[in-house]
Design an enzyme around this catalytic site. Structure first.
Site, mmCIF file in Angstrom:
data_model
loop_
_atom_site.group_PDB
_atom_site.id
_atom_site.type_symbol
_atom_site.label_atom_id
_atom_site.label_comp_id
_atom_site.label_asym_id
_atom_site.label_seq_id
_atom_site.Cartn_x
_atom_site.Cartn_y
_atom_site.Cartn_z
ATOM 1 N N ARG A 54 49.906 -36.263 -62.408
ATOM 2 C CA ARG A 54 50.561 -35.016 -61.998
ATOM 3 C C ARG A 54 51.000 -35.189 -60.539
ATOM 4 N NH1 ARG A 54 47.869 -34.664 -57.969
ATOM 5 N NH2 ARG A 54 48.907 -32.694 -57.575
ATOM 6 N N ALA A 92 54.726 -34.256 -58.217
ATOM 7 C CA ALA A 92 56.140 -34.544 -58.495
ATOM 8 C C ALA A 92 56.504 -36.039 -58.415
ATOM 9 C CB ALA A 92 57.019 -33.702 -57.586
ATOM 10 N N GLN A 131 43.274 -28.578 -58.127
ATOM 11 C CA GLN A 131 43.740 -29.855 -57.538
ATOM 12 C C GLN A 131 43.292 -30.020 -56.082
ATOM 13 O OE1 GLN A 131 45.578 -27.744 -59.350
ATOM 14 N NE2 GLN A 131 47.266 -28.748 -60.395
ATOM 15 N N ASP A 171 57.699 -29.424 -55.375
ATOM 16 C CA ASP A 171 58.185 -29.943 -56.663
ATOM 17 C C ASP A 171 59.699 -29.899 -56.735
ATOM 18 O OD1 ASP A 171 55.296 -29.025 -57.182
ATOM 19 O OD2 ASP A 171 55.813 -30.365 -58.834
HETATM 20 O O1 MRU Z 1 50.866 -29.052 -61.369
HETATM 21 P P1 MRU Z 1 50.812 -30.208 -60.424
HETATM 22 O O2 MRU Z 1 49.415 -30.615 -60.045
HETATM 23 O O3 MRU Z 1 51.669 -31.372 -60.901
HETATM 24 O O4 MRU Z 1 51.502 -29.638 -59.105
HETATM 25 C C1 MRU Z 1 51.630 -30.485 -58.004
HETATM 26 C C2 MRU Z 1 52.174 -29.827 -56.807
HETATM 27 O O5 MRU Z 1 52.533 -28.675 -56.810
HETATM 28 C C3 MRU Z 1 52.348 -30.691 -55.591
HETATM 29 O O6 MRU Z 1 52.126 -29.966 -54.426
HETATM 30 C C4 MRU Z 1 53.786 -31.230 -55.575
HETATM 31 O O7 MRU Z 1 54.086 -31.842 -56.791
HETATM 32 C C5 MRU Z 1 54.011 -32.193 -54.483
HETATM 33 S S1 MRU Z 1 53.175 -33.716 -54.774
HETATM 34 C C6 MRU Z 1 53.566 -34.794 -53.532
#
Ligand code: MRU
Length: 323
Positions: free
Chosen positions: A44, A46, A172, A213
């Protein structure tokens, strides 16, 4: 530590659903495995989703599948992070899928190091930095975007402290960001999501640095909870930075046109394996927030820090320099 490795024509991923208790790996032998890993959040964040998707395209090709069909299926795995679509289209447009995916893998690391270098300029000795969700090495191939900024400042010898909020519902911040900081012995404290406003009011947080994202001309999209952090930061005059590679930028749309993923009610009803509300409770579980640009101090990219009010000027200049 790398979040993923391409080994013997397979994609090996750290299984992020098992952290922090177990450091185990999930091996993708097919593009369907990559889709499963993205959907279930084994991988997970981005940039990590983007690079994993690129290797998914390679696995589809190795299996002799129709690449357009594979691309369509991979793109349907999660809707919000633009990197997924960017990566699949980039591989699709290339002559050599594996070379392109490997290039993207390497570029991701170099990009994060550059984001870290630029971002560290705004971090001062003595700062306490709040970060939300996980925009660290685990969300990328390595190093991280928001946590890359933290890492760079720390390695430059700045005396900094990090505060991670839990990031309900999937934790997370608590599970992944705290773990990453502890691995490197960077001073870190965990807070409940709801404590961020209080700590800013008390002057205990000097900077916020989060990932994204999607970045558009009018703001950013990032993990749910980002908006409340941004509003508190504005109210208490705490600089609010977003660290994101240019692959997260979407020039064509407004942030308000981004599809916001709605995830399973189970994620809200249960926490740590326990049910926390009456059975059959109706739930809303939007996974991402929209943060308008007036709440953002700067966007830290591999090419420098963008003033959100000068978004278009920055890209005009970049285009000119590239020519
Ligand atoms: O749902 P997730 O854990 O994939 O969400 C991740 C995020 O919101 C992060 O802050 C974003 O992807 C930036 S990662 C460098």
């Amino acid at each position: 530590m790398k979040t993923m490795e391409w080994k013997d024509n397979k994609l090996v991923l750290i299984d992020q659903t098992k952290l922090p208790d177990e450091l185990t790996y999930f091996t993708c032998e097919s593009y369907e495995d990559v889709i499963l890993a993205i959907k279930t959040m084994i991988v997970r964040g981005a940039p990590a989703i983007g690079v994993a998707a690129a290797f998914g395209m390679v696995l589809g090709e190795l299996a002799g599948e129709n690449s357009q069909k594979v691309a369509k299926e991979i793109k349907a795995s999660r809707p919000t992070a633009i990197n997924l679509f960017w990566a699949v289209d980039r591989v699709l447009a290339s002559d050599d899928f594996l070379k392109e995916a490997l290039d993207m893998y390497k570029e991701d690391i170099d990009t994060n190091l550059a984001i870290g270098r630029h971002g560290a300029e705004v971090i001062l000795d003595g700062d306490t930095i709040l970060t939300h969700c996980n925009a660290g090495a685990l969300a990328c191939v390595d190093y991280g975007t928001a946590l890359g900024v933290v890492r760079s400042a720390y390695h430059e010898g700045k005396d900094i402290n990090v505060i991670c909020d839990e990031t309900r519902p999937l934790g997370q911040g608590a599970r992944l960001s705290v773990w990453e900081m502890q691995q490197e012995k960077i001073p870190v404290k965990l807070i409940p999501d709801v404590a961020a406003g209080y700590l800013m009011q008390q002057g205990e947080i000097n900077k916020v640095v989060i990932g994204a994202d999607r970045v558009a001309h009018d703001g950013i999209v990032n993990k749910i909870g980002s908006l409340m952090v941004a509003l508190s930061a504005k109210r208490f005059h705490v600089p609010f930075y977003v660290a994101a590679p240019l692959s997260t930028f979407d020039h064509d749309i407004s942030i308000y046109d981004t599809e916001i993923e709605e995830r399973s009610s189970e994620e809200v009803i249960h926490y740590g394996g326990c049910r926390i509300c009456p059975k059959d409770t109706e739930v809303r579980n939007p996974a991402f927030d929209i943060v308008p640009k007036d709440l953002i101090t700067g966007i830290i990219t591999e090419k420098g820090i963008i003033d959100p009010d000068k978004f278009n000027e920055f890209f005009q200049k970049l285009k000119y320099e590239d020519v």
